[in-house]
Design a protein around this motif. Structure first.
Motif, PDB file in Angstrom:
ATOM      1  N   SER A 154      46.997 -32.108 -18.164  1.00 33.52           N
ATOM      2  CA  SER A 154      46.068 -30.979 -18.109  1.00 33.52           C
ATOM      3  C   SER A 154      45.411 -30.711 -19.472  1.00 33.52           C
ATOM      4  CB  SER A 154      46.799 -29.731 -17.615  1.00 33.52           C
ATOM      5  OG  SER A 154      47.772 -29.378 -18.560  1.00 33.52           O
ATOM      6  N   ARG A 155      45.820 -31.438 -20.509  1.00 30.12           N
ATOM      7  CA  ARG A 155      45.246 -31.182 -21.836  1.00 30.12           C
ATOM      8  C   ARG A 155      43.728 -31.402 -21.864  1.00 30.12           C
ATOM      9  NH1 ARG A 155      49.261 -34.363 -24.499  1.00 30.12           N
ATOM     10  NH2 ARG A 155      47.526 -35.505 -25.412  1.00 30.12           N
ATOM     11  N   HIS A 156      43.065 -30.563 -22.680  1.00 35.86           N
ATOM     12  CA  HIS A 156      41.603 -30.563 -22.731  1.00 35.86           C
ATOM     13  C   HIS A 156      41.019 -31.937 -23.058  1.00 35.86           C
ATOM     14  CE1 HIS A 156      37.632 -28.828 -23.108  1.00 35.86           C
ATOM     15  NE2 HIS A 156      37.488 -29.459 -24.252  1.00 35.86           N
ATOM     16  N   GLU A 157      41.612 -32.636 -24.040  1.00 32.36           N
ATOM     17  CA  GLU A 157      41.029 -33.927 -24.458  1.00 32.36           C
ATOM     18  C   GLU A 157      41.188 -34.987 -23.366  1.00 32.36           C
ATOM     19  OE1 GLU A 157      43.341 -32.214 -26.016  1.00 32.36           O
ATOM     20  OE2 GLU A 157      45.014 -33.465 -26.671  1.00 32.36           O
ATOM     21  N   VAL A 158      42.233 -34.834 -22.553  1.00 27.07           N
ATOM     22  CA  VAL A 158      42.407 -35.783 -21.441  1.00 27.07           C
ATOM     23  C   VAL A 158      41.313 -35.527 -20.395  1.00 27.07           C
ATOM     24  CG1 VAL A 158      43.971 -36.592 -19.614  1.00 27.07           C
ATOM     25  CG2 VAL A 158      44.893 -35.938 -21.846  1.00 27.07           C
ATOM     26  N   GLY A 159      41.002 -34.251 -20.170  1.00 27.26           N
ATOM     27  CA  GLY A 159      39.925 -33.890 -19.232  1.00 27.26           C
ATOM     28  C   GLY A 159      38.576 -34.425 -19.692  1.00 27.26           C
ATOM     29  N   GLU A 160      38.339 -34.327 -20.977  1.00 27.65           N
ATOM     30  CA  GLU A 160      37.081 -34.847 -21.541  1.00 27.65           C
ATOM     31  C   GLU A 160      36.981 -36.356 -21.315  1.00 27.65           C
ATOM     32  OE1 GLU A 160      34.310 -33.514 -23.380  1.00 27.65           O
ATOM     33  OE2 GLU A 160      35.069 -31.875 -22.167  1.00 27.65           O
ATOM     34  N   ALA A 161      38.081 -37.055 -21.608  1.00 27.59           N
ATOM     35  CA  ALA A 161      38.094 -38.514 -21.433  1.00 27.59           C
ATOM     36  C   ALA A 161      37.940 -38.866 -19.952  1.00 27.59           C
ATOM     37  CB  ALA A 161      39.397 -39.090 -21.988  1.00 27.59           C
TER      38      ALA A 161
END
Ligand code: DC
Length: 210
Positions: free
Chosen positions: A75-82
């Motif tokens: 759920s981390r933001h940078e994973v969502g961006e990727a």
């Protein structure tokens, strides 16, 4: 035959909470398909592989294990961006949609939530819900969630992020976010989770009687 419930909608509209509750009450299997895009992206990040090479991303998507999806890490933001970068790649979508369709056939029933479940993954689903809320309300809910968890957040930054993700999800050429023609629209802007669940339940129960 299994009973499929397809739930689509933009980010932070409440579809995750609603989907989990429906799956729990009906005893159905639940798949948050966003996690499949996130897990593929995270595997690439962890392996130090590029996010802009479709063949490498496809290979990673083909080897994804649906049993190992861990929401807390993904759920981390940078994973969502990727994830949003690889979600525009048709070969990645093909690989993940195949895995999602296989999941959807589990007995006695399944709830899949995402962006293209009613339109692409399971267009035959007897129940399709399109869960939405205004961008302001979705940003406010995300903000409250972070603050309630003890974190600090900037409402304006979250609001800008929600709008940017909407544009990406609705604007991509392969499987853009949109309601299926026969989807029930559920605007949760003015609704509690319980009220949204009761509305969904009435729709599901009616479809099960058919
Ligand atoms: O819902 P989420 O934030 O976990 O989704 C992560 C990314 O995957 C987001 O960019 C939208 C995309 N996605 C998609 O393209 N199709 C789906 N069925 C689910 C998610």
């Amino acid at each position: 035959m299994t009973f499929i419930i397809a739930i689509d909608g933009p980010a932070a509209a409440g579809k995750g909470t609603l989907s989990r509750k429906i799956a729990e009450v009906y005893g159905f299997h639940h798949l948050d398909t966003g996690l499949t895009y996130r897990a593929t992206a995270k595997a690439l990040l962890d392996a130090g592989k590029p996010l802009d090479d479709e063949a490498i991303a496809e290979e990673t998507a083909l080897h994804l294990d649906l049993a190992g999806l861990d929401r807390s890490v993904l759920s981390r933001h940078e994973v969502g961006e990727a994830a949003s970068k690889i979600a525009v790649m048709p070969a990645v979508r093909r690989a993940l949609v195949t895995a999602q369709r296989a999941f959807s056939t589990r007995e006695p029933g399944t709830v899949l939530d995402g962006r293209d479940i009613g339109t692409v993954v399971c267009p035959q689903a007897p129940v399709k819900l399109y869960v939405t809320a205004s961008p302001e309300i979705r940003a406010r809910r995300r903000y409250d969630e972070i603050v309630a968890g003890g974190g600090t957040a900037d409402y304006e930054a979250i609001f800008a992020d929600v709008k940017k993700r909407d544009e990406r999800d609705m604007g991509r050429s392969d499987s853009p976010l949109k309601p299926a023609e026969d989807a029930h629209l559920l605007d949760t802007s003015e609704m509690s989770i319980e009220a949204a669940f009761q509305t969904a339940k009435a729709i599901i129960d009616a479809a099960m009687k058919k």
